[in-house]
Scaffold this active site. Structure first.
Site, PDB file in Angstrom:
ATOM      1  N   TYR A  39      59.144  47.803  46.887  1.00 47.08           N
ATOM      2  CA  TYR A  39      57.954  47.847  48.400  1.00 47.08           C
ATOM      3  C   TYR A  39      58.913  48.624  49.295  1.00 47.08           C
ATOM      4  O   TYR A  39      60.170  47.813  49.828  1.00 47.08           O
ATOM      5  CB  TYR A  39      58.018  46.565  48.222  1.00 47.08           C
ATOM      6  CG  TYR A  39      56.980  45.585  47.769  1.00 47.08           C
ATOM      7  CD1 TYR A  39      56.324  46.523  46.602  1.00 47.08           C
ATOM      8  CD2 TYR A  39      56.552  44.696  47.875  1.00 47.08           C
ATOM      9  CE1 TYR A  39      55.220  45.918  45.791  1.00 47.08           C
ATOM     10  CE2 TYR A  39      55.783  43.775  46.392  1.00 47.08           C
ATOM     11  CZ  TYR A  39      55.418  44.371  45.563  1.00 47.08           C
ATOM     12  OH  TYR A  39      54.445  44.197  44.949  1.00 47.08           O
ATOM     13  N   PHE A 188      46.340  40.428  43.653  1.00 53.63           N
ATOM     14  CA  PHE A 188      45.310  41.077  44.842  1.00 53.63           C
ATOM     15  C   PHE A 188      44.105  39.722  44.871  1.00 53.63           C
ATOM     16  O   PHE A 188      43.246  40.239  43.956  1.00 53.63           O
ATOM     17  CB  PHE A 188      44.407  42.321  44.719  1.00 53.63           C
ATOM     18  CG  PHE A 188      45.063  42.736  44.167  1.00 53.63           C
ATOM     19  CD1 PHE A 188      46.258  43.417  45.155  1.00 53.63           C
ATOM     20  CD2 PHE A 188      45.031  44.736  43.450  1.00 53.63           C
ATOM     21  CE1 PHE A 188      47.407  44.362  45.026  1.00 53.63           C
ATOM     22  CE2 PHE A 188      46.265  45.980  43.766  1.00 53.63           C
ATOM     23  CZ  PHE A 188      46.943  46.278  44.827  1.00 53.63           C
ATOM     24  N   PRO A 189      44.710  38.275  44.786  1.00 53.08           N
ATOM     25  CA  PRO A 189      43.751  37.510  44.778  1.00 53.08           C
ATOM     26  C   PRO A 189      42.975  37.306  45.494  1.00 53.08           C
ATOM     27  O   PRO A 189      41.713  36.520  45.456  1.00 53.08           O
ATOM     28  CB  PRO A 189      44.924  35.623  45.263  1.00 53.08           C
ATOM     29  CG  PRO A 189      46.256  36.572  45.458  1.00 53.08           C
ATOM     30  CD  PRO A 189      46.602  38.250  44.933  1.00 53.08           C
ATOM     31  N   LEU A 190      43.087  38.237  46.660  1.00 54.33           N
ATOM     32  CA  LEU A 190      42.112  38.457  48.017  1.00 54.33           C
ATOM     33  C   LEU A 190      41.009  39.474  47.969  1.00 54.33           C
ATOM     34  O   LEU A 190      40.782  40.145  48.848  1.00 54.33           O
ATOM     35  CB  LEU A 190      42.176  37.925  49.456  1.00 54.33           C
ATOM     36  CG  LEU A 190      43.158  36.210  49.759  1.00 54.33           C
ATOM     37  CD1 LEU A 190      43.697  36.565  51.162  1.00 54.33           C
ATOM     38  CD2 LEU A 190      42.211  35.506  49.207  1.00 54.33           C
ATOM     39  N   GLY A 191      41.291  40.120  46.658  1.00 54.54           N
ATOM     40  CA  GLY A 191      40.313  41.300  46.341  1.00 54.54           C
ATOM     41  C   GLY A 191      41.670  42.388  46.854  1.00 54.54           C
ATOM     42  O   GLY A 191      41.520  43.670  46.681  1.00 54.54           O
ATOM     43  N   GLY A 192      43.383  42.949  47.009  1.00 55.24           N
ATOM     44  CA  GLY A 192      43.626  43.617  47.526  1.00 55.24           C
ATOM     45  C   GLY A 192      43.416  44.509  48.694  1.00 55.24           C
ATOM     46  O   GLY A 192      43.231  43.891  49.838  1.00 55.24           O
ATOM     47  N   PHE A 193      43.139  46.027  48.505  1.00 53.83           N
ATOM     48  CA  PHE A 193      42.743  46.873  49.445  1.00 53.83           C
ATOM     49  C   PHE A 193      41.247  46.618  49.494  1.00 53.83           C
ATOM     50  O   PHE A 193      41.088  47.564  50.881  1.00 53.83           O
ATOM     51  CB  PHE A 193      43.190  48.129  49.698  1.00 53.83           C
ATOM     52  CG  PHE A 193      44.787  48.603  48.553  1.00 53.83           C
ATOM     53  CD1 PHE A 193      45.596  48.295  50.060  1.00 53.83           C
ATOM     54  CD2 PHE A 193      45.703  48.553  47.308  1.00 53.83           C
ATOM     55  CE1 PHE A 193      47.054  47.822  49.617  1.00 53.83           C
ATOM     56  CE2 PHE A 193      46.486  48.448  47.119  1.00 53.83           C
ATOM     57  CZ  PHE A 193      47.957  48.376  48.542  1.00 53.83           C
ATOM     58  N   PRO A 195      38.817  44.190  50.578  1.00 52.05           N
ATOM     59  CA  PRO A 195      38.523  41.968  50.311  1.00 52.05           C
ATOM     60  C   PRO A 195      37.261  42.236  49.846  1.00 52.05           C
ATOM     61  O   PRO A 195      36.308  43.361  50.078  1.00 52.05           O
ATOM     62  CB  PRO A 195      39.316  41.754  51.814  1.00 52.05           C
ATOM     63  CG  PRO A 195      39.718  43.169  52.698  1.00 52.05           C
ATOM     64  CD  PRO A 195      39.617  44.422  51.894  1.00 52.05           C
ATOM     65  N   LEU A 196      37.507  40.805  49.702  1.00 45.80           N
ATOM     66  CA  LEU A 196      36.260  40.704  48.750  1.00 45.80           C
ATOM     67  C   LEU A 196      34.943  39.843  49.756  1.00 45.80           C
ATOM     68  O   LEU A 196      35.868  39.964  51.015  1.00 45.80           O
ATOM     69  CB  LEU A 196      36.670  38.984  47.379  1.00 45.80           C
ATOM     70  CG  LEU A 196      37.843  39.224  47.189  1.00 45.80           C
ATOM     71  CD1 LEU A 196      38.088  36.951  46.925  1.00 45.80           C
ATOM     72  CD2 LEU A 196      36.969  39.462  45.563  1.00 45.80           C
TER      73      LEU A 196
END
Length: 261
Positions: A39, A188-193, A195-196
Site C-alpha cells: 500500500y 471491501f465490507p462496504l463495497g470497496g470502490f 459503495p453499497l
C-alpha cells in the site's frame, strides 16, 4: 488502504490527518489493524509506525504479502520464495517490528481466487514462522480448497476474502471456518470502490437512525461470531461512524429485509 494517496499510491494529501486517524482508532479501542507494505508502496506501514510506535501490547497488526506494485501503479503477483521473504523483511522494517503478528498470504487472482496451488508459498511462510519472524499465518483471496491445502502445511488463523451484504459467495466457507475457530475478515465490507447501495439498506438505516454503511457493518458483525470487520477510512469522523456501528443491533425484521438482498 485508504491512508495512502489516490489509487493506494504515494503519500496522502494530508499526512497529519492520516496519523490522526490511526491515533484516534487506538483511542476508540480498536486493537486490530489491517495493512500491507504494497500500500503506497511502504506508505501505510510507515504511517502506522509514525503514529503508533511503540505499539500497545494489545494491538494486533495484520499484514499481507504476495503482491507488489509496478511503476505504473499496477498490482503484480509476487509469490516466489525470495519475494515472500523480502516482503516479510520489508514489513518488519517499515513497521518497526522484530516479528509480525499475522501475515496473510494474498493468493493470485485480481478478480477473486483463481484456485491455484498455494502450498509452496505457505511452506515459505511456515519456515519464516519457525525462524520467529512471523507469529501467525493467514490467507487472503482464497477458496475452500486452497484453505484446506494451506492447513496441510501450517496452522491458519484467519481468512480474508471479498464479502459483504451483497457479495456473499463465501457463506459456506464462513460457517466452516467458524466451526474451526478461525477468523473471517471480509475485505471491501462496504463495497470497496463502489459503495453499497440498496433501497432496503437505506430503509433499515432510516428506521434505526443510522446511516446505511453502519447498518452494513452491523449486519456483518451479526452474520457470524468469527467475523472481524476492517472498513478503511482516511477520516476521523468516518472512523467514529464505523466504530459506532459496533453498537447497533439488527432485529429480526431488519435481518430478514437485508438477508433478502
Amino acid at each position: 488502504m485508504q491512508l495512502a494517496g489516490p489509487h493506494v499510491w504515494g503519500p496522502p494529501a494530508d499526512r497529519a490527518a492520516a496519523v490522526a486517524v490511526l491515533r484516534e482508532a487506538i483511542e476508540l479501542g480498536i486493537n486490530h489493524i489491517d495493512t500491507a507494505d504494497f500500500y503506497g508502496p511502504h506508505v501505510t506501514n510507515q504511517l502506522i509506525r509514525e503514529a503508533l510506535h511503540p505499539y500497545r501490547d494489545d494491538l494486533t497488526i495484520v499484514t499481507k504479502i504476495g503482491f507488489l506494485r509496478g511503476a505504473d501503479q499496477s498490482w503484480l503477483p509476487a509469490a516466489a520464495p525470495a519475494q515472500l521473504r523480502d516482503a516479510v523483511h520489508s514489513n518488519l522494517k517499515n513497521l518497526g517490528l522484530d516479528a509480525l503478528d499475522v501475515v496473510n498470504f494474498r493468493a493470485p487472482g485480481l478478480e477473486g481466487a483463481d484456485g491455484s496451488s498455494i502450498g509452496e508459498a505457505l511452506a515459505v511462510l511456515a519456515a519464516l514462522k519457525k525462524d520467529g519472524l512471523i507469529r501467525h499465518i493467514g490467507l487472503s483471496n482464497v477458496n475452500a480448497r486452497q484453505v484446506a491445502e494451506a492447513q496441510q502445511v501450517t496452522e491458519i488463523v484467519c481468512v480474508q476474502n471479498h464479502y459483504n451484504l451483497v457479495h456473499r459467495g463465501d457463506d459456506a466457507l464462513i460457517d466452516t471456518l467458524a466451526a474451526q475457530g478461525i477468523a473471517y475478515v471480509p475485505f471491501f465490507p462496504l463495497g470497496g470502490f463502489s459503495p453499497l447501495q440498496s433501497g432496503a439498506l437505506s430503509e433499515v438505516a432510516a428506521a434505526m437512525d443510522a446511516n446505511p454503511m453502519q447498518v452494513a457493518l452491523a449486519w456483518l458483525l451479526q452474520r457470524a461470531p468469527n467475523i472481524l470487520v476492517i472498513p478503511g477510512t482516511s477520516s476521523v469522523a468516518h472512523l467514529r461512524e464505523n466504530v459506532a456501528a459496533g453498537g447497533l443491533r439488527l432485529d429480526a425484521s431488519a435481518l430478514q429485509a437485508l438477508n433478502a438482498l
